[in-house]
Design an enzyme around this catalytic site. Structure first.
Site, mmCIF file in Angstrom:
data_model
loop_
_atom_site.group_PDB
_atom_site.id
_atom_site.type_symbol
_atom_site.label_atom_id
_atom_site.label_comp_id
_atom_site.label_asym_id
_atom_site.label_seq_id
_atom_site.Cartn_x
_atom_site.Cartn_y
_atom_site.Cartn_z
ATOM 1 N N ARG A 122 35.746 9.154 2.791
ATOM 2 C CA ARG A 122 34.519 9.146 2.485
ATOM 3 C C ARG A 122 33.974 9.622 0.949
ATOM 4 N NH1 ARG A 122 36.296 11.033 8.128
ATOM 5 N NH2 ARG A 122 36.246 12.954 7.006
ATOM 6 N N GLU A 161 45.438 25.686 5.727
ATOM 7 C CA GLU A 161 45.556 27.301 6.683
ATOM 8 C C GLU A 161 47.046 26.668 7.514
ATOM 9 O OE1 GLU A 161 42.361 25.003 6.605
ATOM 10 O OE2 GLU A 161 41.646 26.544 5.303
#
Length: 132
Positions: free
Chosen positions: A19, A56
């Protein structure tokens, strides 16, 4: 997303997949500078330079064309959104690794509570919309 950077003598816009390409291409055109796509592995058709980084939940890798950035080029990183700042931080490190001077990060949306500014301390971050 372009206006804050007009006086920074930007040489290239490095836009993060995918994007970020929507915003990055227009910003590069308006600033009259090069456009460099920052992509996931295997999507660029030429010799690449890679940077692996921790998430993460594991690791990921970003790539740019090996000949896309000249040493000393002033780079602006562009994406649609910044949350934790992990991908933007990796893009910054990748660009620095090839000798670019990373001027800042321009995003449409910033999720403030996820702490990107702490992770990207020292890098000028401009966002149009901020959610806390």
């Amino acid at each position: 997303m372009t206006l804050p950077w007009k006086s920074h003598s930007i040489d290239l816009v490095a836009a993060i997949e995918s994007r970020g390409f929507i915003f990055g291409a227009g910003i590069a055109e308006r600033m009259g500078c090069a456009f460099v796509p920052v992509r996931k592995p295997g999507k660029l058709p030429f010799s690449t330079i890679s940077y692996e980084y921790d998430l993460e939940y594991g690791t990921d890798t970003l790539q740019i064309h090996a000949d896309a950035v000249s040493a000393g080029a002033r780079a602006l990183i562009v994406d649609d959104l910044v949350a934790t700042g992990g991908t933007a931080h990796a893009a910054m490190n990748l660009l620095k690794e090839v000798g670019a001077d990373v001027v800042g990060l321009s995003v449409l949306i910033e999720l403030e509570s996820l702490g990107a500014r702490r992770r990207l301390e020292g890098l000028e971050l401009r966002s149009v919309i901020r959610y806390s």
